[in-house]
Design an enzyme around this catalytic site. Structure first.
Site, mmCIF file in Angstrom:
data_model
loop_
_atom_site.group_PDB
_atom_site.id
_atom_site.type_symbol
_atom_site.label_atom_id
_atom_site.label_comp_id
_atom_site.label_asym_id
_atom_site.label_seq_id
_atom_site.Cartn_x
_atom_site.Cartn_y
_atom_site.Cartn_z
ATOM 1 N N GLY A 13 35.314 16.683 21.275
ATOM 2 C CA GLY A 13 34.443 17.612 21.987
ATOM 3 C C GLY A 13 33.874 17.011 23.255
ATOM 4 N N GLN A 14 32.975 17.777 23.889
ATOM 5 C CA GLN A 14 32.419 17.359 25.182
ATOM 6 C C GLN A 14 31.755 15.984 25.088
ATOM 7 O OE1 GLN A 14 29.088 19.593 26.725
ATOM 8 N NE2 GLN A 14 29.417 18.871 28.803
ATOM 9 N N ARG A 38 40.692 19.423 15.827
ATOM 10 C CA ARG A 38 41.692 19.654 16.881
ATOM 11 C C ARG A 38 42.674 18.497 16.975
ATOM 12 N NH1 ARG A 38 38.570 20.790 22.482
ATOM 13 N NH2 ARG A 38 36.485 21.077 21.625
ATOM 14 N N ASP A 54 38.698 17.892 8.574
ATOM 15 C CA ASP A 54 37.761 19.014 8.539
ATOM 16 C C ASP A 54 36.532 18.512 7.791
ATOM 17 O OD1 ASP A 54 36.284 21.254 8.139
ATOM 18 O OD2 ASP A 54 37.902 22.475 7.304
ATOM 19 N N TYR A 144 21.770 28.916 16.078
ATOM 20 C CA TYR A 144 22.029 27.508 16.423
ATOM 21 C C TYR A 144 20.729 26.707 16.324
ATOM 22 C CZ TYR A 144 23.305 23.584 19.541
ATOM 23 O OH TYR A 144 23.529 22.352 20.095
HETATM 24 P P1 NAD Z 1 31.920 20.570 21.288
HETATM 25 O O1 NAD Z 1 32.004 21.964 20.781
HETATM 26 O O2 NAD Z 1 32.426 20.253 22.644
HETATM 27 O O3 NAD Z 1 32.625 19.592 20.260
HETATM 28 C C1 NAD Z 1 32.508 19.720 18.869
HETATM 29 C C2 NAD Z 1 33.797 19.186 18.250
HETATM 30 O O4 NAD Z 1 33.687 19.348 16.832
HETATM 31 C C3 NAD Z 1 35.054 19.960 18.699
HETATM 32 O O5 NAD Z 1 36.023 19.067 19.184
HETATM 33 C C4 NAD Z 1 35.515 20.668 17.434
HETATM 34 O O6 NAD Z 1 36.924 20.755 17.331
HETATM 35 C C5 NAD Z 1 34.949 19.762 16.351
HETATM 36 N N1 NAD Z 1 34.769 20.482 15.074
HETATM 37 C C6 NAD Z 1 34.302 21.742 14.893
HETATM 38 N N2 NAD Z 1 34.334 22.051 13.596
HETATM 39 C C7 NAD Z 1 34.827 20.965 12.950
HETATM 40 C C8 NAD Z 1 35.108 20.683 11.578
HETATM 41 N N3 NAD Z 1 34.917 21.598 10.618
HETATM 42 N N4 NAD Z 1 35.608 19.458 11.253
HETATM 43 C C9 NAD Z 1 35.820 18.529 12.230
HETATM 44 N N5 NAD Z 1 35.590 18.754 13.547
HETATM 45 C C10 NAD Z 1 35.105 19.961 13.890
HETATM 46 O O7 NAD Z 1 30.382 20.129 21.137
HETATM 47 P P2 NAD Z 1 29.597 18.999 21.951
HETATM 48 O O8 NAD Z 1 29.033 19.638 23.160
HETATM 49 O O9 NAD Z 1 30.414 17.769 22.059
HETATM 50 O O10 NAD Z 1 28.374 18.773 20.962
HETATM 51 C C11 NAD Z 1 28.327 17.731 20.007
HETATM 52 C C12 NAD Z 1 26.999 17.803 19.282
HETATM 53 O O11 NAD Z 1 25.914 17.726 20.229
HETATM 54 C C13 NAD Z 1 26.747 19.112 18.516
HETATM 55 O O12 NAD Z 1 26.003 18.841 17.349
HETATM 56 C C14 NAD Z 1 25.910 19.918 19.465
HETATM 57 O O13 NAD Z 1 25.129 20.861 18.771
HETATM 58 C C15 NAD Z 1 25.057 18.843 20.088
HETATM 59 N N6 NAD Z 1 24.505 19.250 21.395
HETATM 60 C C16 NAD Z 1 25.313 19.453 22.476
HETATM 61 C C17 NAD Z 1 24.775 19.834 23.688
HETATM 62 C C18 NAD Z 1 25.645 20.047 24.918
HETATM 63 O O14 NAD Z 1 25.128 20.465 25.957
HETATM 64 N N7 NAD Z 1 26.924 19.754 24.861
HETATM 65 C C19 NAD Z 1 23.393 20.032 23.807
HETATM 66 C C20 NAD Z 1 22.592 19.865 22.691
HETATM 67 C C21 NAD Z 1 23.154 19.439 21.475
#
Ligand code: NAD
Length: 317
Positions: A13-14, A38, A54, A144
């Site tokens: 993820g990001q 993924r 997963d 969320y």
């Molecule tokens: P993202 O959606 O880019 O990445 C999440 C990753 O988790 C994805 O690659 C997805 O494939 C994977 N995923 C989803 N379901 C899954 C499962 N069942 N098993 C295994 N992998 C699974 O999210 P992100 O932006 O990288 O965020 C990461 C964390 O940071 C999250 O908890 C999010 O709530 C938190 N967060 C992010 C932000 C932001 O701006 N990006 C802000 C506040 C909090």
């Protein structure tokens, strides 16, 4: 001496991509196992072990933790704010059960440390909007935010009741150029840079004066690692620390981009995400993170804009 062995869940993820690469630099490539639903992200390929997982499958997760002698878990898998509103029950199920699976395995296996991020989405319309304090009214209105708030309570509970060393940050909106954002309300602040370079214009899904707390990814990665490296006695907040980088509106980010691309233009067409943003703080007081483990952000809007545009230009050739 026990060696640290880290599992990153949601590594594609990001945040996951950059955090995994940073952890591999610190701990050694083979000591950081990346995992996700993924396919392996291109930037991770060839940099260390990758496992398809997963996180909802607790048995598989448990086997993986034992097989790889995992001592620390970074749980990043989640359904984000905007996507969560489209399927609230699924978002609740995934966000809660993934955390409970990890916390429970941490207890059973005596893992050393757990990292799980919370979000500024825990705050709601009744929280103070400016310099929102660590301890204040917390009445989230998105599923969320509700799942993040409940997650914070579970983290503190597992720490107090079972002594699990779990640590967490309430990230603001995160801005990065390496890997794409995953369906949050602050995604506009990433898209705008791409479209500024590709199209010279951007149609924003939030209104021009919507101020939100934001952070550049290098600061977020550093905050995460500094929190996790800090002496356990310094970590006094076991739910999640407020964390702050900068705060700006779509109009202000557009002005910052115009310093580099004078012809850039922005228009506004707020959608359902406007309502989510309206319930969130405009800026965050992260004094406790500074006092407890020395947090200080480096990037402001101007410095971030320069770096984003430079790197995206290189990436796009
Ligand atoms: P993202 O959606 O880019 O990445 C999440 C990753 O988790 C994805 O690659 C997805 O494939 C994977 N995923 C989803 N379901 C899954 C499962 N069942 N098993 C295994 N992998 C699974 O999210 P992100 O932006 O990288 O965020 C990461 C964390 O940071 C999250 O908890 C999010 O709530 C938190 N967060 C992010 C932000 C932001 O701006 N990006 C802000 C506040 C909090």
């Amino acid at each position: 001496m026990k060696k640290d062995k880290i599992l990153v869940i949601g590594a594609c993820g990001q945040i996951g991509v950059e955090l995994t690469l940073a952890l591999r630099k610190m701990y050694g490539d083979n000591n950081v196992v990346a995992s996700d639903l993924r396919e392996e992200h291109d930037l991770l390929k060839g940099t260390g072990p990758y496992v398809s997982l997963d996180v909802m499958n607790k048995e598989m997760l448990h086997v993986l933790v034992i097989r790889h002698n995992i001592t620390q878990v970074y749980l990043l898998a989640a359904i984000l704010s905007a996507t969560g509103e489209k399927n609230p029950l699924l978002a609740w199920h995934i966000n809660m059960q993934s955390l409970l699976n990890v916390l429970d395995i941490a207890k059973e296996e005596g893992l050393d440390k757990i990292y799980w991020p919370s979000s500024i989405a825990v705050f709601g319309p009744n929280s103070p909007k400016e310099d929102t304090p660590q301890h204040t009214i917390i009445e989230p209105t998105t599923i969320y935010g509700i799942s993040k708030f409940a997650g914070e309570r579970w983290c503190e509970y597992y720490n107090h009741r079972y002594g699990i060393d779990v640590r967490s940050l309430r990230y603001p909106g995160l801005i990065s150029y390496k890997s794409a954002p995953g369906g949050g309300t602050t995604d506009y602040a990433v898209e705008i840079y791409h479209e500024a370079l590709e199209e010279g214009s951007y149609k924003c899904f939030l209104s021009e004066d919507t101020y939100l707390p934001m952070m550049y990814m290098p600061d977020a990665i550093r905050a995460t690692i500094e929190l996790m490296e800090a002496d356990s006695a310094k970590i006094k907040v076991r739910s999640a620390y407020n964390l702050s980088g900068m705060s700006f509106s779509p109009k202000e980010i557009a002005t910052a981009i115009k310093q580099h691309i004078p012809s850039f233009s922005i228009s506004y067409e707020p959608d359902y995400r406007q309502q989510i943003a309206n319930g969130w703080p405009q800026s965050i007081d992260d004094g406790l993170a500074g006092a407890d483990w020395g947090w200080k952000p480096e990037f402001n809007l101007e410095k971030m804009t320069e770096d984003m545009l430079k790197n995206l230009k290189q990436q796009k050739g």
